[in-house]
Design an enzyme around this catalytic site. Sequence first.
Site, short mmCIF file in Angstrom:
data_model
loop_
_atom_site.label_atom_id
_atom_site.label_comp_id
_atom_site.label_asym_id
_atom_site.label_seq_id
_atom_site.Cartn_x
_atom_site.Cartn_y
_atom_site.Cartn_z
N ASP A 14 -1.30 7.69 6.39
CA ASP A 14 -0.85 6.43 5.80
C ASP A 14 0.43 6.60 4.99
O ASP A 14 0.71 7.68 4.46
CB ASP A 14 -1.97 5.88 4.89
N HIS B 234 7.30 5.54 10.98
CA HIS B 234 6.38 6.00 12.04
C HIS B 234 7.02 7.15 12.81
O HIS B 234 6.36 8.14 13.13
CB HIS B 234 6.02 4.85 12.98
N LEU C 292 -8.10 23.95 19.42
CA LEU C 292 -8.38 22.77 18.60
C LEU C 292 -8.73 21.55 19.47
O LEU C 292 -8.05 21.27 20.45
CB LEU C 292 -7.12 22.45 17.78
C1 IPE Z 1 -5.23 2.75 8.07
O1 IPE Z 1 -4.07 2.45 7.41
C2 IPE Z 1 -4.99 2.80 9.56
C3 IPE Z 1 -4.16 3.89 10.05
C4 IPE Z 1 -3.62 4.85 9.33
C5 IPE Z 1 -3.94 3.88 11.46
P1 IPE Z 1 -3.66 0.96 7.03
O2 IPE Z 1 -2.34 1.06 6.37
O3 IPE Z 1 -3.75 0.08 8.22
O4 IPE Z 1 -4.80 0.54 6.01
P2 IPE Z 1 -4.79 -0.56 4.84
O5 IPE Z 1 -4.38 -1.84 5.47
O6 IPE Z 1 -3.82 -0.10 3.81
O7 IPE Z 1 -6.19 -0.54 4.31
C1 IPE Z 2 0.41 4.37 8.65
O1 IPE Z 2 1.47 3.94 7.90
C2 IPE Z 2 0.59 4.15 10.13
C3 IPE Z 2 -0.27 3.11 10.70
C4 IPE Z 2 -1.13 2.37 10.06
C5 IPE Z 2 -0.16 2.90 12.11
P1 IPE Z 2 1.62 2.42 7.47
O2 IPE Z 2 2.38 1.70 8.54
O3 IPE Z 2 0.31 1.84 7.12
O4 IPE Z 2 2.53 2.54 6.18
P2 IPE Z 2 2.35 1.75 4.82
O5 IPE Z 2 0.95 2.02 4.36
O6 IPE Z 2 2.59 0.31 5.13
O7 IPE Z 2 3.36 2.36 3.92
MG MG Z 3 -0.76 1.72 5.42
#
Ligand code: IPE
Ligand code: IPE
Ligand code: MG
Length: 239
Positions: free
Chosen positions: A20, A37, A132
């Site tokens: 995240d 990403h 793995l």
């Molecule tokens: C969780 O992260 C999903 C992934 C990392 C794929 P999100 O960024 O979507 O979660 P919330 O919305 O902060 O809970």
């Molecule tokens: C995690 O990073 C990747 C996915 C959920 C696919 P985010 O896109 O949620 O990044 P933030 O949390 O908005 O910074």
């Molecule tokens: Mg996120």
Amino acid sequence: MTLGGLDPDRIPEHIACVMDGNGRWALAQGLPRTEGHKAGEHSLFEVVEGCSDLGVDWLTVYAFSTENWKRPKDEVRFLINFNEEILVRRREELHERDVRIRFVGRRDWRVPKRLIRRMDESVELTKNNKGLTFTIAFNYGGRAEIVDAVKQIVEAGTPADKISERTIAKHLYDTDMPDPDLMIRTSGEYRISNFLLWELAYSELLFTETPWPEFDRQALFGAIAEYQDRERRFGGVGG
Ligand code: IPE
Ligand code: IPE
Ligand code: MG
């Protein structure tokens, strides 16, 4: 190979990661969210290689949740294409590292057929590897997984008094997968966000402020060191 001061006898068997913070990391540098990403690919491979060097048996990463469809169309499209691109571009390298690729998640109409084909090819290519096991959770939701398990159990006509925790566990997406020992979430969010709800029941949870694009091998080793300092009791009294 140095284990970075880790106890080789207490390496977690299964590590799960909520990758995240990509979007916020990018915005903080004045870049579009999608650049975050892209930067996350480096971290992902640091973690895959770190786990494989340490002899971790299972690594599961949350790549796209059942809730991520709520994001703007362009970001959803980017994430789908980017996941497919990484898979195709890097699967041979994973294969050479003896990594076994797997997927968990719902294969519903929203997941493009071509991506499903790429997933199946990657699983097939690496299925006999002994290193793995790298599981990518795509269009994954913990509640959806439990609902899907219950549906199968009901469809099989299982009588209520024959349903145990084992019955549910046997109908999850990957019945070989052991429960995670350690769950790591980056970027300072303290929640599960519908990841592996059943499987995380007794996992050690580790939250770090580091955003995913800055998470690296050293950070992984640090997280495992913290895990090794914890006492797991599983409801007992410990000792
Ligand atoms: C969780 O992260 C999903 C992934 C990392 C794929 P999100 O960024 O979507 O979660 P919330 O919305 O902060 O809970
Ligand atoms: C995690 O990073 C990747 C996915 C959920 C696919 P985010 O896109 O949620 O990044 P933030 O949390 O908005 O910074
Ligand atoms: Mg996120």
